[in-house]
Design a protein around this motif. Structure first.
Motif, PDB file in Angstrom:
ATOM      1  N   ASP A 108      -6.861   2.350   0.818  1.00  0.00           N
ATOM      2  CA  ASP A 108      -7.723   1.195   0.547  1.00  0.00           C
ATOM      3  C   ASP A 108      -7.534   0.133   1.623  1.00  0.00           C
ATOM      4  N   ASP A 109      -7.795   0.515   2.867  1.00  0.00           N
ATOM      5  CA  ASP A 109      -7.517  -0.346   4.011  1.00  0.00           C
ATOM      6  C   ASP A 109      -8.467  -0.013   5.151  1.00  0.00           C
ATOM      7  N   ASN A 110      -8.344  -0.787   6.237  1.00  0.00           N
ATOM      8  CA  ASN A 110      -9.039  -0.520   7.497  1.00  0.00           C
ATOM      9  C   ASN A 110      -7.964  -0.325   8.566  1.00  0.00           C
ATOM     10  N   PRO A 111      -7.296   0.821   8.552  1.00  0.00           N
ATOM     11  CA  PRO A 111      -6.106   1.006   9.399  1.00  0.00           C
ATOM     12  C   PRO A 111      -6.455   1.276  10.856  1.00  0.00           C
ATOM     13  N   THR A 112      -5.478   1.036  11.706  1.00  0.00           N
ATOM     14  CA  THR A 112      -5.587   1.406  13.109  1.00  0.00           C
ATOM     15  C   THR A 112      -5.306   2.891  13.263  1.00  0.00           C
ATOM     16  N   ARG A 113      -5.616   3.417  14.439  1.00  0.00           N
ATOM     17  CA  ARG A 113      -5.309   4.818  14.688  1.00  0.00           C
ATOM     18  C   ARG A 113      -3.799   5.049  14.669  1.00  0.00           C
ATOM     19  N   ALA A 114      -3.046   4.084  15.164  1.00  0.00           N
ATOM     20  CA  ALA A 114      -1.590   4.229  15.151  1.00  0.00           C
ATOM     21  C   ALA A 114      -1.058   4.278  13.726  1.00  0.00           C
ATOM     22  N   GLN A 115      -1.589   3.451  12.841  1.00  0.00           N
ATOM     23  CA  GLN A 115      -1.170   3.488  11.441  1.00  0.00           C
ATOM     24  C   GLN A 115      -1.517   4.835  10.818  1.00  0.00           C
ATOM     25  N   ALA A 144       0.836  -1.207   0.000  1.00  0.00           N
ATOM     26  CA  ALA A 144       0.000   0.000   0.000  1.00  0.00           C
ATOM     27  C   ALA A 144       0.868   1.252   0.000  1.00  0.00           C
ATOM     28  N   ASP A 145       0.479   2.218  -0.807  1.00  0.00           N
ATOM     29  CA  ASP A 145       1.267   3.437  -0.987  1.00  0.00           C
ATOM     30  C   ASP A 145       1.522   4.156   0.330  1.00  0.00           C
ATOM     31  N   TRP A 146       0.508   4.230   1.188  1.00  0.00           N
ATOM     32  CA  TRP A 146       0.627   5.007   2.419  1.00  0.00           C
ATOM     33  C   TRP A 146       1.646   4.423   3.392  1.00  0.00           C
ATOM     34  N   LYS A 147       2.003   3.147   3.218  1.00  0.00           N
ATOM     35  CA  LYS A 147       2.953   2.520   4.138  1.00  0.00           C
ATOM     36  C   LYS A 147       4.360   3.100   3.989  1.00  0.00           C
ATOM     37  N   GLN A 148       4.587   3.865   2.919  1.00  0.00           N
ATOM     38  CA  GLN A 148       5.869   4.546   2.757  1.00  0.00           C
ATOM     39  C   GLN A 148       5.903   5.886   3.487  1.00  0.00           C
ATOM     40  N   GLY A 149       4.767   6.299   4.039  1.00  0.00           N
ATOM     41  CA  GLY A 149       4.717   7.581   4.712  1.00  0.00           C
ATOM     42  C   GLY A 149       4.991   8.738   3.767  1.00  0.00           C
ATOM     43  N   ALA A 150       5.395   9.856   4.322  1.00  0.00           N
ATOM     44  CA  ALA A 150       5.624  11.056   3.520  1.00  0.00           C
ATOM     45  C   ALA A 150       6.677  10.856   2.443  1.00  0.00           C
ATOM     46  N   ALA A 151       7.666   9.989   2.709  1.00  0.00           N
ATOM     47  CA  ALA A 151       8.741   9.780   1.730  1.00  0.00           C
ATOM     48  C   ALA A 151       8.220   9.250   0.405  1.00  0.00           C
ATOM     49  N   GLY A 152       7.151   8.462   0.440  1.00  0.00           N
ATOM     50  CA  GLY A 152       6.610   7.899  -0.790  1.00  0.00           C
ATOM     51  C   GLY A 152       6.011   8.923  -1.722  1.00  0.00           C
ATOM     52  N   ASP A 204      -1.835   7.742  12.436  1.00  0.00           N
ATOM     53  CA  ASP A 204      -0.986   8.784  13.019  1.00  0.00           C
ATOM     54  C   ASP A 204       0.449   8.732  12.490  1.00  0.00           C
ATOM     55  N   ASN A 205       0.977   7.519  12.349  1.00  0.00           N
ATOM     56  CA  ASN A 205       2.401   7.369  12.040  1.00  0.00           C
ATOM     57  C   ASN A 205       2.723   7.294  10.555  1.00  0.00           C
ATOM     58  N   GLN A 206       1.765   6.866   9.734  1.00  0.00           N
ATOM     59  CA  GLN A 206       2.038   6.690   8.312  1.00  0.00           C
ATOM     60  C   GLN A 206       1.042   7.410   7.406  1.00  0.00           C
ATOM     61  N   ILE A 207      -0.244   7.217   7.658  1.00  0.00           N
ATOM     62  CA  ILE A 207      -1.246   7.771   6.738  1.00  0.00           C
ATOM     63  C   ILE A 207      -1.318   9.289   6.822  1.00  0.00           C
ATOM     64  N   ARG A 208      -1.365   9.829   8.026  1.00  0.00           N
ATOM     65  CA  ARG A 208      -1.437  11.291   8.151  1.00  0.00           C
ATOM     66  C   ARG A 208      -0.225  11.967   7.508  1.00  0.00           C
ATOM     67  N   PRO A 209       1.011  11.531   7.775  1.00  0.00           N
ATOM     68  CA  PRO A 209       2.146  12.156   7.074  1.00  0.00           C
ATOM     69  C   PRO A 209       2.058  11.999   5.551  1.00  0.00           C
ATOM     70  N   TYR A 210       1.565  10.847   5.109  1.00  0.00           N
ATOM     71  CA  TYR A 210       1.418  10.615   3.671  1.00  0.00           C
ATOM     72  C   TYR A 210       0.416  11.599   3.068  1.00  0.00           C
ATOM     73  N   LEU A 211      -0.745  11.733   3.704  1.00  0.00           N
ATOM     74  CA  LEU A 211      -1.763  12.643   3.194  1.00  0.00           C
ATOM     75  C   LEU A 211      -1.300  14.098   3.274  1.00  0.00           C
ATOM     76  N   GLN A 212      -0.604  14.455   4.348  1.00  0.00           N
ATOM     77  CA  GLN A 212      -0.121  15.822   4.476  1.00  0.00           C
ATOM     78  C   GLN A 212       0.854  16.178   3.356  1.00  0.00           C
ATOM     79  N   ALA A 213       1.798  15.295   3.103  1.00  0.00           N
ATOM     80  CA  ALA A 213       2.783  15.563   2.053  1.00  0.00           C
ATOM     81  C   ALA A 213       2.136  15.559   0.679  1.00  0.00           C
ATOM     82  N   PHE A 214       1.210  14.628   0.459  1.00  0.00           N
ATOM     83  CA  PHE A 214       0.545  14.534  -0.847  1.00  0.00           C
ATOM     84  C   PHE A 214      -0.309  15.782  -1.076  1.00  0.00           C
TER      85      PHE A 214
END
Length: 266
Positions: free
Chosen positions: A145-152, A109-117, A154-164
């Motif tokens: 395209d997932d059912n992530p936890t809040r930790a996921q 999943a793209d978001w698993k790379q965090g902001a760097a992706g 906070d740590n990966q999806i939010r930085p990914y969305l912010q950078a994108f």
């Protein structure tokens, strides 16, 4: 088509940072509002591209289409990416298109790379969108395209969305978020996204009040022999576009594009 980022990593991140700090490009564009009567349906698909005439005959308003390539192992996705001939076929039949970026899935999943992706993903999304005739001023949905936890989140999806979002904003685009109820709720609270396409996985039967599009049927329908998903439309503006249409706020958007270009060459 070969997609080559038009900026180096340093220039890209500098542009994103400027957009976050300034909040200028796209800030005055109208936001999508949602939930009320269902205004119609749009479809999404990846295995192939059904013809616009068949889509219109089935009663749909248009489609959300991928501005991303086929990931390894998914060469069967002949409907990725959207093409200019497809979007022109839509326009010729009075249909419209919205754009979504999703390359990886599950473990990739793209978001698993965090902001760097985002350094790779955002230029690809923009390039495919433009190649298909997509204008500035419109959103590109970012797929969670997932059912992530809040930790996921906070740590990966939010930085990914912010950078994108920063990258899209700097280039003159708005942001859509594709996710379940929780992702939409968290993104709204964080000021991420103007358009929200909700899926049901992990949503517990709830529909978020900011939902623009709601994916209600997956892999149960076909048009022209192609498997499709069906989505309810809750907003008159669901991020749709036609090839090379004039974008809202074009002068302001062009300033952002020029600023991004200047930063990328320094």
């Amino acid at each position: 088509m070969s997609i080559t980022p038009s900026m180096n990593r340093r220039g890209f991140l500098r542009a994103a940072a400027v957009a976050v700090a300034a909040g200028a490009v796209g800030a005055t564009l109208p936001k999508a509002h949602a939930l009320g009567p269902v205004l119609g349906t749009v479809i999404d698909y990846s295995a192939a591209a059904p013809g616009a005439a068949d889509i219109k005959a089935a009663g749909h308003l248009g489609a959300v289409r991928y501005v991303s390539g086929r990931r390894p192992g998914a060469e069967w996705m002949l409907g990725k990416p959207v093409t200019a001939s497809e979007t022109q076929d839509f326009a010729n039949h009075g249909l419209t298109v919205a754009s979504v970026y999703q390359y990886g899935k599950d473990v990739t999943a793209d978001w698993k790379q965090g902001a760097a992706g985002v350094v790779t993903h955002a230029p690809q999304a923009i390039a495919y969108h433009r190649a298909a005739g997509g204008p500035t001023g419109r959103p590109i949905y970012i797929a969670i395209d997932d059912n992530p936890t809040r930790a996921q989140y906070d740590n990966q999806i939010r930085p990914y969305l912010q950078a994108f979002q920063a990258a899209l904003q700097a280039a003159g685009y708005q942001t859509g978020v594709y996710g379940n109820y929780n992702v939409v709720d968290w993104a709204v609270a964080d000021g991420l996204g103007q358009y929200f396409w909700m899926h049901n996985w992990g949503s517990g039967g709830r529909i978020h009040p900011r939902t623009t599009l709601h994916q209600v049927r997956i892999d149960k329908d076909r048009i022209g022999g192609v498997g499709i998903d069906i989505n309810n439309v809750y907003a008159h503006d669901w991020g749709q576009w036609t090839p090379d249409q004039a974008a809202p706020g074009q002068a302001q958007i062009q300033q952002g594009v020029d600023a991004l270009r200047n930063l990328s060459t320094q």
